[in-house]
Design a protein around this motif. Structure first.
Motif, PDB file in Angstrom:
ATOM      1  N   THR A   1      30.269   9.961   3.110  1.00  0.00           N
ATOM      2  CA  THR A   1      31.337   9.203   2.454  1.00  0.00           C
ATOM      3  C   THR A   1      32.544   8.979   3.355  1.00  0.00           C
ATOM      4  OG1 THR A   1      32.463  11.160   1.525  1.00  0.00           O
ATOM      5  CG2 THR A   1      30.695  10.172   0.207  1.00  0.00           C
ATOM      6  N   MET A   2      32.656   9.725   4.438  1.00  0.00           N
ATOM      7  CA  MET A   2      33.840   9.642   5.291  1.00  0.00           C
ATOM      8  C   MET A   2      33.867   8.386   6.172  1.00  0.00           C
ATOM      9  SD  MET A   2      36.008  12.171   4.862  1.00  0.00           S
ATOM     10  CE  MET A   2      36.906  12.285   6.414  1.00  0.00           C
ATOM     11  N   GLN A   3      32.789   7.615   6.231  1.00  0.00           N
ATOM     12  CA  GLN A   3      32.793   6.376   7.019  1.00  0.00           C
ATOM     13  C   GLN A   3      33.074   5.221   6.055  1.00  0.00           C
ATOM     14  OE1 GLN A   3      31.648   3.362   7.883  1.00  0.00           O
ATOM     15  NE2 GLN A   3      32.477   3.446   9.957  1.00  0.00           N
ATOM     16  N   PRO A   4      34.229   4.547   6.177  1.00  0.00           N
ATOM     17  CA  PRO A   4      34.628   3.550   5.171  1.00  0.00           C
ATOM     18  C   PRO A   4      33.619   2.429   4.960  1.00  0.00           C
ATOM     19  CG  PRO A   4      36.498   4.142   6.544  1.00  0.00           C
ATOM     20  CD  PRO A   4      35.301   4.786   7.173  1.00  0.00           C
TER      21      PRO A   4
ATOM     22  N   LEU B   1      36.734   7.988  10.941  1.00  0.00           N
ATOM     23  CA  LEU B   1      36.400   8.583   9.655  1.00  0.00           C
ATOM     24  C   LEU B   1      37.653   8.838   8.834  1.00  0.00           C
ATOM     25  CD1 LEU B   1      33.664  11.161  10.746  1.00  0.00           C
ATOM     26  CD2 LEU B   1      33.372   8.782  10.020  1.00  0.00           C
ATOM     27  N   ARG B   2      37.577   8.469   7.565  1.00  0.00           N
ATOM     28  CA  ARG B   2      38.675   8.738   6.636  1.00  0.00           C
ATOM     29  C   ARG B   2      38.120   8.626   5.218  1.00  0.00           C
ATOM     30  NH1 ARG B   2      39.365   3.360   8.039  1.00  0.00           N
ATOM     31  NH2 ARG B   2      39.865   1.921   6.324  1.00  0.00           N
ATOM     32  N   ALA B   3      38.847   9.187   4.280  1.00  0.00           N
ATOM     33  CA  ALA B   3      38.395   9.191   2.891  1.00  0.00           C
ATOM     34  C   ALA B   3      39.084   8.064   2.130  1.00  0.00           C
ATOM     35  CB  ALA B   3      38.689  10.533   2.238  1.00  0.00           C
TER      36      ALA B   3
ATOM     37  N   ALA C   1      35.277   6.943  -1.590  1.00  0.00           N
ATOM     38  CA  ALA C   1      34.737   8.230  -1.152  1.00  0.00           C
ATOM     39  C   ALA C   1      35.171   9.347  -2.094  1.00  0.00           C
ATOM     40  CB  ALA C   1      35.200   8.527   0.271  1.00  0.00           C
ATOM     41  N   ARG C   2      36.459   9.397  -2.408  1.00  0.00           N
ATOM     42  CA  ARG C   2      36.940  10.455  -3.299  1.00  0.00           C
ATOM     43  C   ARG C   2      36.317  10.337  -4.684  1.00  0.00           C
ATOM     44  NH1 ARG C   2      41.553   9.665   0.014  1.00  0.00           N
ATOM     45  NH2 ARG C   2      42.202   7.867  -1.223  1.00  0.00           N
ATOM     46  N   ASP C   3      36.117   9.107  -5.144  1.00  0.00           N
ATOM     47  CA  ASP C   3      35.492   8.894  -6.448  1.00  0.00           C
ATOM     48  C   ASP C   3      34.044   9.386  -6.433  1.00  0.00           C
ATOM     49  OD1 ASP C   3      35.478   7.634  -9.157  1.00  0.00           O
ATOM     50  OD2 ASP C   3      33.931   6.373  -8.234  1.00  0.00           O
ATOM     51  N   ALA C   4      33.311   9.064  -5.369  1.00  0.00           N
ATOM     52  CA  ALA C   4      31.911   9.482  -5.274  1.00  0.00           C
ATOM     53  C   ALA C   4      31.794  10.995  -5.201  1.00  0.00           C
ATOM     54  CB  ALA C   4      31.269   8.841  -4.042  1.00  0.00           C
ATOM     55  N   VAL C   5      32.665  11.628  -4.429  1.00  0.00           N
ATOM     56  CA  VAL C   5      32.622  13.086  -4.289  1.00  0.00           C
ATOM     57  C   VAL C   5      32.944  13.763  -5.614  1.00  0.00           C
ATOM     58  CG1 VAL C   5      33.774  15.059  -3.219  1.00  0.00           C
ATOM     59  CG2 VAL C   5      33.082  13.105  -1.818  1.00  0.00           C
ATOM     60  N   SER C   6      33.954  13.257  -6.311  1.00  0.00           N
ATOM     61  CA  SER C   6      34.311  13.816  -7.609  1.00  0.00           C
ATOM     62  C   SER C   6      33.150  13.689  -8.588  1.00  0.00           C
ATOM     63  CB  SER C   6      35.548  13.112  -8.168  1.00  0.00           C
ATOM     64  OG  SER C   6      35.860  13.595  -9.465  1.00  0.00           O
ATOM     65  N   TYR C   7      32.488  12.547  -8.558  1.00  0.00           N
ATOM     66  CA  TYR C   7      31.354  12.319  -9.456  1.00  0.00           C
ATOM     67  C   TYR C   7      30.208  13.279  -9.134  1.00  0.00           C
ATOM     68  CZ  TYR C   7      27.763   9.737 -12.039  1.00  0.00           C
ATOM     69  OH  TYR C   7      26.762   9.379 -12.909  1.00  0.00           O
ATOM     70  N   LEU C   8      29.930  13.437  -7.842  1.00  0.00           N
ATOM     71  CA  LEU C   8      28.836  14.313  -7.413  1.00  0.00           C
ATOM     72  C   LEU C   8      29.083  15.754  -7.817  1.00  0.00           C
ATOM     73  CD1 LEU C   8      26.204  14.562  -5.614  1.00  0.00           C
ATOM     74  CD2 LEU C   8      27.755  15.140  -3.738  1.00  0.00           C
ATOM     75  N   ILE C   9      30.331  16.196  -7.700  1.00  0.00           N
ATOM     76  CA  ILE C   9      30.655  17.600  -7.949  1.00  0.00           C
ATOM     77  C   ILE C   9      30.860  17.900  -9.429  1.00  0.00           C
ATOM     78  CG2 ILE C   9      32.402  19.387  -7.575  1.00  0.00           C
ATOM     79  CD1 ILE C   9      32.799  18.246  -4.782  1.00  0.00           C
ATOM     80  N   HIS C  10      31.570  17.011 -10.121  1.00  0.00           N
ATOM     81  CA  HIS C  10      32.012  17.333 -11.471  1.00  0.00           C
ATOM     82  C   HIS C  10      31.213  16.675 -12.588  1.00  0.00           C
ATOM     83  CE1 HIS C  10      35.427  19.342  -9.692  1.00  0.00           C
ATOM     84  NE2 HIS C  10      35.795  18.238  -9.066  1.00  0.00           N
TER      85      HIS C  10
ATOM     86  N   ARG D   1      37.815  18.509   4.248  1.00  0.00           N
ATOM     87  CA  ARG D   1      37.991  19.102   2.930  1.00  0.00           C
ATOM     88  C   ARG D   1      39.221  18.559   2.197  1.00  0.00           C
ATOM     89  NH1 ARG D   1      35.630  25.279   3.680  1.00  0.00           N
ATOM     90  NH2 ARG D   1      33.961  24.668   5.110  1.00  0.00           N
ATOM     91  N   GLU D   2      40.345  18.493   2.871  1.00  0.00           N
ATOM     92  CA  GLU D   2      41.537  17.958   2.210  1.00  0.00           C
ATOM     93  C   GLU D   2      41.391  16.471   1.911  1.00  0.00           C
ATOM     94  OE1 GLU D   2      46.387  17.552   2.849  1.00  0.00           O
ATOM     95  OE2 GLU D   2      45.191  18.831   4.174  1.00  0.00           O
ATOM     96  N   PRO D   3      40.949  15.619   2.858  1.00  0.00           N
ATOM     97  CA  PRO D   3      40.814  14.191   2.555  1.00  0.00           C
ATOM     98  C   PRO D   3      39.883  13.900   1.382  1.00  0.00           C
ATOM     99  CG  PRO D   3      40.711  14.544   4.914  1.00  0.00           C
ATOM    100  CD  PRO D   3      40.672  15.901   4.277  1.00  0.00           C
TER     101      PRO D   3
END
Length: 295
Positions: A63-66, A201-203, A207-216, A244-246
């Motif tokens: 997800t870190m590659q825009p 690479l940046r979030a 990317a943040r939406d996909a990660v949140s969906y995957l985790i939560h 981790r922070e991004p």
């Protein structure tokens, strides 16, 4: 049904999809030459329970590659079909690793045809194209690094250095057929290739939406949720600190590496326990396809 069978069935259904048994029979039971011999490094890595951790880590890192993330967000429909997409990805890995050479090439051709339709423009006007060798390289190296690191940490039978180098080279063989140009062929080259991508690479929000969906928001039966959360924690423990922070990844205690290691080992042992029957069936199918006697 006992908890072992219930958990194993739940895992197989989510990873392989509702038609998983049919695909397993075709992949492992069809006679014919393979790209890779059984027992070679790529079959060891891709056949291990550590792939559950590596697969989650791969998705998080990719997800870190825009450009790659925008292509996924705008064309994959991951929110509406997260597990269907996972099943298709795992099937592709299984076919190209364990299937006949004919079936493996067919799988590559299908993916290339899909990539032909995936292109567009990012909000800043930058175009993206799924056939871009640069994006293909990123997806490949993020995935293979994740599988390799997970296997080194949690694999039942870790390889030596020569084995991991051969794994990277075998994975490169498949990636070239997809359009990756000059992929890394050793572990050292693989890690160096990931580092070369760091400046871009940046979030982004996708990317943040996909990660949140995957985790939560994993759509899982109750019995599968605790081991899934443990697998996620283990995958986060393998992520580079700079991601981790991004990505707003959950933070673990100060000794997170030690905690993640223990969690990952427990989770992969649980997966192996729950899927032992599937592994035995797969081994019988391989033996039958090869014409070997079956006990």
């Amino acid at each position: 049904m006992g908890i072992r069978k219930r958990l194993g069935r739940a895992l197989f259904l989510r990873v392989a999809g509702p038609d998983g048994a049919t695909h397993r029979e075709r992949i492992h039971g069809t006679p014919g030459p393979r790209w890779f011999p059984q027992g070679s490094p790529i079959t060891v890595v891709h056949g291990d329970a550590s792939m559950y951790v590596g697969g989650i880590r791969a998705v998080l890192l990719q997800t870190m590659q825009p450009g790659a993330m925008t292509a996924v967000a705008e064309h994959s429909g991951y929110r509406g079909d997260m597990w269907g997409r996972l099943a298709r990805t795992s099937r592709y890995l299984a076919v190209t690793t364990f299937g006949t050479a004919e079936h493996a090439q067919q799988a590559v051709d299908v993916v290339r045809a899909i990539h032909d339709r995936v292109h567009g423009t990012m909000p800043d006007g930058t175009p993206y194209d799924a056939n871009d060798p640069h994006l293909l390289t990123w997806v490949h190296i993020a995935e293979i690094q994740s599988f390799l690191l997970a296997h080194q940490r949690f694999g039942a039978h870790p390889l030596d250095q020569a084995g991991y180098d051969e794994y990277v080279a075998q994975a490169a063989f498949v990636s070239r057929k997809l359009g990756v140009v000059d992929p890394p062929t050793t572990e050292a080259e693989l890690h160096a290739a990931v580092e070369r991508f760091r400046p871009e690479l940046r979030a982004i929000d996708h990317a943040r939406d996909a990660v949140s969906y995957l985790i939560h928001e994993p759509e899982l039966p109750l019995i599968a949720r605790p081991p899934y959360r443990v697998l996620v924690a283990a995958a986060v423990g393998l992520m580079p600190e700079w991601t981790r922070e991004p990505l707003a990844l959950p933070t673990l205690p100060v000794a997170h590496d030690r905690v993640a290691d223990a969690l990952g080992r427990a989770a992969t042992r649980t997966v192996r326990w729950a899927t032992a029957g599937d592994r035995e069936l797969t081994a019988r199918l391989h033996a039958q396809a090869a014409g070997a006697p079956v006990a």
